[in-house]
Each structure stands twice: as C-alpha cells, then as structure tokens.
Design an enzyme around this catalytic site. Structure first.
Site, mmCIF file in Angstrom:
data_model
loop_
_atom_site.group_PDB
_atom_site.id
_atom_site.type_symbol
_atom_site.label_atom_id
_atom_site.label_comp_id
_atom_site.label_asym_id
_atom_site.label_seq_id
_atom_site.Cartn_x
_atom_site.Cartn_y
_atom_site.Cartn_z
ATOM 1 C CG HIS A 107 21.996 111.193 -30.320
ATOM 2 N ND1 HIS A 107 22.592 112.335 -30.832
ATOM 3 C CD2 HIS A 107 21.904 111.396 -28.985
ATOM 4 C CE1 HIS A 107 22.851 113.182 -29.842
ATOM 5 N NE2 HIS A 107 22.431 112.633 -28.706
ATOM 6 C CG ASN A 139 18.156 116.238 -26.144
ATOM 7 O OD1 ASN A 139 17.023 116.465 -25.745
ATOM 8 N ND2 ASN A 139 19.005 115.480 -25.473
ATOM 9 N NE ARG A 147 23.272 97.903 -21.691
ATOM 10 C CZ ARG A 147 21.987 97.603 -21.839
ATOM 11 N NH1 ARG A 147 21.094 98.555 -21.723
ATOM 12 N NH2 ARG A 147 21.597 96.371 -22.088
ATOM 13 C CG ASP A 148 23.912 108.272 -22.511
ATOM 14 O OD1 ASP A 148 24.835 108.622 -21.736
ATOM 15 O OD2 ASP A 148 23.347 109.054 -23.285
ATOM 16 C CG HIS A 178 18.695 110.592 -25.518
ATOM 17 N ND1 HIS A 178 19.839 110.499 -24.759
ATOM 18 C CD2 HIS A 178 18.876 111.645 -26.357
ATOM 19 C CE1 HIS A 178 20.674 111.462 -25.118
ATOM 20 N NE2 HIS A 178 20.110 112.173 -26.085
ATOM 21 C CB VAL A 197 27.134 113.864 -30.138
ATOM 22 C CG1 VAL A 197 27.708 113.187 -31.374
ATOM 23 C CG2 VAL A 197 27.997 113.574 -28.912
#
Length: 122
Positions: free
Chosen positions: A104, A91, A33-34, A106, A100
């Site tokens: 990754h 992104n 989880r973000d 999302h 970062v």
C-alpha cells in the site's frame, strides 16, 4: 501468496466487510483514509490484487505498480494537494514499519511535512 491464506485487513476493506472512508477506486486500485493519520491528508492506496510489498509488486506486475502511483496522484488531486505538494511512501517489511503485508502507498500532505527516517542526533 497462497489462496489458502486468510484475507488481509485491506482485502476485507476492499470487499466491504470492514467499513472505510473511501476516497477513490477504480478497476485495479482502492484508496481510503488511514485510521491513524500522520498528516492532515493521509490516504492509503491499495492494489486490489495482493502483493506482499512494493518490491514484490514491481517484480510481479509493473503495470499494477504504475496504476497504484497514478491512483496516488488522483488522490492528491481529489484532496486538493496536487499543487501544494504531497508525499507517496511505501513501507517495506518490519524495519520500515509495514504492519499490513498487502502493499500500500501512503499519500500524505495538506501541510508542510518534516523530514523522515531516523531522527538527527544533537
């Protein structure tokens, strides 16, 4: 990436050095989880092997990119948003908001999501 570079935040999370709310993991991916969710469901899917961004991953290991996307679908299933709909966002670099530099995805959902990109002018 150089072997001498410091571990990224995500490598430290994968390694258990930094705690995370893990949603899913397998041999090639790790999902958690973000900490600053942008939707009711906001989970990050990270390949265990570091690539800077999605373009680098696609060029360097297309199978691993496929694994990340498959893991995103598994996260949507686990989170109960597979049928209602979800968004997968990568992104890439600063202008897109990447902070970062370990690729990754999302996974966002659990509620109606608005449009994204630059806001419309009136």
């Amino acid at each position: 990436m150089s072997d001498t570079e410091a571990d990224t935040l995500f490598e430290r999370i994968i390694g258990g050095e930094i705690p995370a709310d893990v949603v899913y993991q397998d041999a090639t991916t790790f999902a958690f989880r973000d900490v600053r969710p942008q939707a009711r469901v906001h989970v990050l899917v990270v390949p265990r092997k570091r690539y800077r961004n999605v373009g680098e991953l696609a060029a360097g290991d297309p199978q691993l990119l496929s694994d990340v996307v498959a893991a995103a679908r598994k996260v949507a299933e686990i989170e109960g948003i597979l049928e209602s709909g979800y968004r997968v966002v990568f992104n890439t670099d600063g202008d897109a908001g990447q902070t970062v530099f370990h690729v990754h995805a999302h996974v966002l959902g659990g509620e109606p999501l608005g449009l994204f990109g630059a806001p419309e002018e009136d």
